[in-house]
Motif scaffolding. Structure first.
Motif, PDB file in Angstrom:
ATOM      1  N   THR A   1       0.844  -1.186   0.000  1.00  0.00           N
ATOM      2  CA  THR A   1       0.000   0.000   0.000  1.00  0.00           C
ATOM      3  C   THR A   1       0.879   1.235   0.000  1.00  0.00           C
ATOM      4  OG1 THR A   1      -1.780  -1.135   1.178  1.00  0.00           O
ATOM      5  CG2 THR A   1      -1.791   1.266   1.266  1.00  0.00           C
ATOM      6  N   ALA A   2       0.627   2.126  -0.955  1.00  0.00           N
ATOM      7  CA  ALA A   2       1.327   3.410  -1.020  1.00  0.00           C
ATOM      8  C   ALA A   2       0.533   4.394  -0.169  1.00  0.00           C
ATOM      9  CB  ALA A   2       1.425   3.882  -2.468  1.00  0.00           C
ATOM     10  N   ARG A   3       1.164   4.923   0.861  1.00  0.00           N
ATOM     11  CA  ARG A   3       0.470   5.806   1.812  1.00  0.00           C
ATOM     12  C   ARG A   3       0.712   7.266   1.485  1.00  0.00           C
ATOM     13  NH1 ARG A   3      -2.077   2.633   4.902  1.00  0.00           N
ATOM     14  NH2 ARG A   3      -1.223   0.642   5.534  1.00  0.00           N
ATOM     15  N   GLY A   4      -0.298   8.084   1.810  1.00  0.00           N
ATOM     16  CA  GLY A   4      -0.159   9.502   1.545  1.00  0.00           C
ATOM     17  C   GLY A   4      -1.224  10.322   2.241  1.00  0.00           C
ATOM     18  N   ARG A   5      -1.414  11.532   1.729  1.00  0.00           N
ATOM     19  CA  ARG A   5      -2.363  12.490   2.298  1.00  0.00           C
ATOM     20  C   ARG A   5      -3.185  13.125   1.192  1.00  0.00           C
ATOM     21  NH1 ARG A   5      -3.281  11.730   7.385  1.00  0.00           N
ATOM     22  NH2 ARG A   5      -1.392  11.174   8.453  1.00  0.00           N
ATOM     23  N   ILE A   6      -4.346  13.606   1.575  1.00  0.00           N
ATOM     24  CA  ILE A   6      -5.159  14.420   0.675  1.00  0.00           C
ATOM     25  C   ILE A   6      -4.641  15.843   0.822  1.00  0.00           C
ATOM     26  CG2 ILE A   6      -7.471  15.282   0.184  1.00  0.00           C
ATOM     27  CD1 ILE A   6      -8.520  12.532   1.191  1.00  0.00           C
ATOM     28  N   THR A   7      -4.050  16.370  -0.246  1.00  0.00           N
ATOM     29  CA  THR A   7      -3.349  17.652  -0.173  1.00  0.00           C
ATOM     30  C   THR A   7      -4.133  18.813  -0.779  1.00  0.00           C
ATOM     31  OG1 THR A   7      -2.076  16.890  -2.092  1.00  0.00           O
ATOM     32  CG2 THR A   7      -1.028  16.707   0.060  1.00  0.00           C
ATOM     33  N   ALA A   8      -5.270  18.535  -1.375  1.00  0.00           N
ATOM     34  CA  ALA A   8      -6.218  19.579  -1.803  1.00  0.00           C
ATOM     35  C   ALA A   8      -7.590  18.926  -1.822  1.00  0.00           C
ATOM     36  CB  ALA A   8      -5.858  20.149  -3.169  1.00  0.00           C
ATOM     37  N   TRP A   9      -8.595  19.646  -1.352  1.00  0.00           N
ATOM     38  CA  TRP A   9      -9.934  19.069  -1.242  1.00  0.00           C
ATOM     39  C   TRP A   9     -10.953  20.189  -1.289  1.00  0.00           C
ATOM     40  CZ3 TRP A   9     -11.227  14.124  -1.612  1.00  0.00           C
ATOM     41  CH2 TRP A   9     -12.500  13.715  -1.218  1.00  0.00           C
ATOM     42  N   ASP A  10     -11.698  20.265  -2.366  1.00  0.00           N
ATOM     43  CA  ASP A  10     -12.790  21.227  -2.528  1.00  0.00           C
ATOM     44  C   ASP A  10     -13.930  20.418  -3.145  1.00  0.00           C
ATOM     45  OD1 ASP A  10     -14.483  23.371  -2.928  1.00  0.00           O
ATOM     46  OD2 ASP A  10     -13.112  24.472  -4.235  1.00  0.00           O
ATOM     47  N   VAL A  11     -14.897  20.035  -2.339  1.00  0.00           N
ATOM     48  CA  VAL A  11     -15.934  19.083  -2.729  1.00  0.00           C
ATOM     49  C   VAL A  11     -16.542  19.443  -4.083  1.00  0.00           C
ATOM     50  CG1 VAL A  11     -18.171  18.097  -2.089  1.00  0.00           C
ATOM     51  CG2 VAL A  11     -16.409  18.438  -0.347  1.00  0.00           C
ATOM     52  N   GLU A  12     -16.566  18.426  -4.952  1.00  0.00           N
ATOM     53  CA  GLU A  12     -17.076  18.478  -6.318  1.00  0.00           C
ATOM     54  C   GLU A  12     -16.289  19.423  -7.221  1.00  0.00           C
ATOM     55  OE1 GLU A  12     -21.351  18.790  -6.509  1.00  0.00           O
ATOM     56  OE2 GLU A  12     -21.586  16.866  -5.495  1.00  0.00           O
ATOM     57  N   ARG A  13     -15.070  19.804  -6.800  1.00  0.00           N
ATOM     58  CA  ARG A  13     -14.218  20.648  -7.648  1.00  0.00           C
ATOM     59  C   ARG A  13     -12.793  20.132  -7.747  1.00  0.00           C
ATOM     60  NH1 ARG A  13     -14.948  26.665  -8.234  1.00  0.00           N
ATOM     61  NH2 ARG A  13     -12.854  26.142  -8.800  1.00  0.00           N
ATOM     62  N   VAL A  14     -12.129  19.893  -6.603  1.00  0.00           N
ATOM     63  CA  VAL A  14     -10.715  19.506  -6.625  1.00  0.00           C
ATOM     64  C   VAL A  14     -10.465  18.388  -5.610  1.00  0.00           C
ATOM     65  CG1 VAL A  14      -8.338  20.258  -6.209  1.00  0.00           C
ATOM     66  CG2 VAL A  14      -9.957  21.826  -7.291  1.00  0.00           C
ATOM     67  N   ALA A  15      -9.812  17.335  -6.085  1.00  0.00           N
ATOM     68  CA  ALA A  15      -9.302  16.281  -5.209  1.00  0.00           C
ATOM     69  C   ALA A  15      -7.853  16.056  -5.614  1.00  0.00           C
ATOM     70  CB  ALA A  15     -10.102  14.992  -5.365  1.00  0.00           C
ATOM     71  N   GLU A  16      -6.977  16.120  -4.616  1.00  0.00           N
ATOM     72  CA  GLU A  16      -5.551  15.932  -4.886  1.00  0.00           C
ATOM     73  C   GLU A  16      -4.980  15.008  -3.828  1.00  0.00           C
ATOM     74  OE1 GLU A  16      -2.749  19.298  -5.961  1.00  0.00           O
ATOM     75  OE2 GLU A  16      -2.107  18.820  -3.907  1.00  0.00           O
ATOM     76  N   TYR A  17      -4.232  13.999  -4.304  1.00  0.00           N
ATOM     77  CA  TYR A  17      -3.630  13.014  -3.427  1.00  0.00           C
ATOM     78  C   TYR A  17      -2.124  13.022  -3.648  1.00  0.00           C
ATOM     79  CZ  TYR A  17      -8.478  11.542  -4.005  1.00  0.00           C
ATOM     80  OH  TYR A  17      -9.846  11.529  -4.090  1.00  0.00           O
ATOM     81  N   THR A  18      -1.373  13.143  -2.567  1.00  0.00           N
ATOM     82  CA  THR A  18       0.085  13.038  -2.641  1.00  0.00           C
ATOM     83  C   THR A  18       0.457  11.749  -1.933  1.00  0.00           C
ATOM     84  OG1 THR A  18       0.301  15.444  -2.686  1.00  0.00           O
ATOM     85  CG2 THR A  18       2.274  14.174  -2.111  1.00  0.00           C
ATOM     86  N   VAL A  19       1.028  10.820  -2.707  1.00  0.00           N
ATOM     87  CA  VAL A  19       1.246   9.463  -2.226  1.00  0.00           C
ATOM     88  C   VAL A  19       2.727   9.112  -2.340  1.00  0.00           C
ATOM     89  CG1 VAL A  19       0.601   7.052  -2.571  1.00  0.00           C
ATOM     90  CG2 VAL A  19      -1.091   8.846  -2.941  1.00  0.00           C
ATOM     91  N   GLU A  20       3.255   8.594  -1.256  1.00  0.00           N
ATOM     92  CA  GLU A  20       4.662   8.207  -1.175  1.00  0.00           C
ATOM     93  C   GLU A  20       5.042   7.283  -2.325  1.00  0.00           C
ATOM     94  OE1 GLU A  20       6.696   5.715   2.157  1.00  0.00           O
ATOM     95  OE2 GLU A  20       6.049   7.646   3.004  1.00  0.00           O
ATOM     96  N   GLY A  21       6.074   7.642  -3.053  1.00  0.00           N
ATOM     97  CA  GLY A  21       6.563   6.827  -4.152  1.00  0.00           C
ATOM     98  C   GLY A  21       5.748   6.920  -5.431  1.00  0.00           C
ATOM     99  N   ARG A  22       4.624   7.620  -5.398  1.00  0.00           N
ATOM    100  CA  ARG A  22       3.745   7.741  -6.574  1.00  0.00           C
ATOM    101  C   ARG A  22       3.564   9.185  -7.016  1.00  0.00           C
ATOM    102  NH1 ARG A  22       4.319   2.658  -7.862  1.00  0.00           N
ATOM    103  NH2 ARG A  22       3.138   1.206  -6.625  1.00  0.00           N
ATOM    104  N   GLY A  23       3.941  10.122  -6.152  1.00  0.00           N
ATOM    105  CA  GLY A  23       3.837  11.534  -6.508  1.00  0.00           C
ATOM    106  C   GLY A  23       2.490  12.138  -6.143  1.00  0.00           C
ATOM    107  N   ARG A  24       2.158  13.190  -6.877  1.00  0.00           N
ATOM    108  CA  ARG A  24       0.928  13.954  -6.619  1.00  0.00           C
ATOM    109  C   ARG A  24       0.007  13.806  -7.815  1.00  0.00           C
ATOM    110  NH1 ARG A  24      -0.703  19.292  -7.818  1.00  0.00           N
ATOM    111  NH2 ARG A  24       1.268  19.620  -8.895  1.00  0.00           N
ATOM    112  N   ILE A  25      -1.252  13.413  -7.539  1.00  0.00           N
ATOM    113  CA  ILE A  25      -2.258  13.361  -8.601  1.00  0.00           C
ATOM    114  C   ILE A  25      -3.384  14.321  -8.233  1.00  0.00           C
ATOM    115  CG2 ILE A  25      -1.658  11.046  -9.386  1.00  0.00           C
ATOM    116  CD1 ILE A  25      -4.054   9.963  -7.854  1.00  0.00           C
TER     117      ILE A  25
END
Length: 144
Positions: free
Chosen positions: A68-92
């Motif tokens: 499991t690649a662990r990370g944090r939700i680094t941007a969150w604006d409901v129904e507009r922006v979801a951003e996940y920064t995950v160890e070893g996978r980068g930022r999506i």
């Protein structure tokens, strides 16, 4: 008919590799949001998300081959922006906009230290099938 998955630019920013896609999905924003920003939705086309705490700073773990690649939700604006920064996978990052004249436009960015494309087009094809109603309850095949 135009391709609903537009591959945009790939660029370098220092040591980071940044890929952009624009997706034109045939469903309203609230339905697309569920596919991109809920554990159940992500499981259908990307990876099982455990844990998944839907809030800014919340924990996220994406089950990938080898663990499991662990990370944090680094941007969150409901129904507009979801951003996940995950160890070893980068930022999506997914930025949702109401489509014109209908549907949803998703502007996607993946920023990573790895210059290899991890198969986004195939994943987005699964996402498109899911939101178009052709998806199943099977988890994605990560062998691709």
């Amino acid at each position: 008919m135009t391709d609903p998955i537009e591959e945009g630019t790939a660029e370098h920013r220092g040591d980071m590799h940044v890929r952009h896609y624009v997706l034109h999905l045939p469903r309203p924003v609230e339905e697309v949001w569920r596919a991109l920003a809920t554990a159940a939705g992500l499981r259908q086309w990307l990876a099982a998300a455990e844990p998944f705490e839907p809030r800014l700073g919340g924990a996220v773990g994406l089950r990938v081959p080898g663990g499991t690649a662990r990370g944090r939700i680094t941007a969150w604006d409901v129904e507009r922006v979801a951003e996940y920064t995950v160890e070893g996978r980068g930022r999506i990052r997914f930025h949702l906009e109401p489509g014109r004249p209908q549907g949803t436009t998703v502007r996607f960015t993946h920023e990573s230290g790895d210059d290899r494309d991890p198969g986004w087009r195939q994943r987005f094809e699964r996402l498109l099938a899911q939101v178009a109603g052709d998806g199943t309850d099977r988890p994605p095949d990560h062998r691709r």
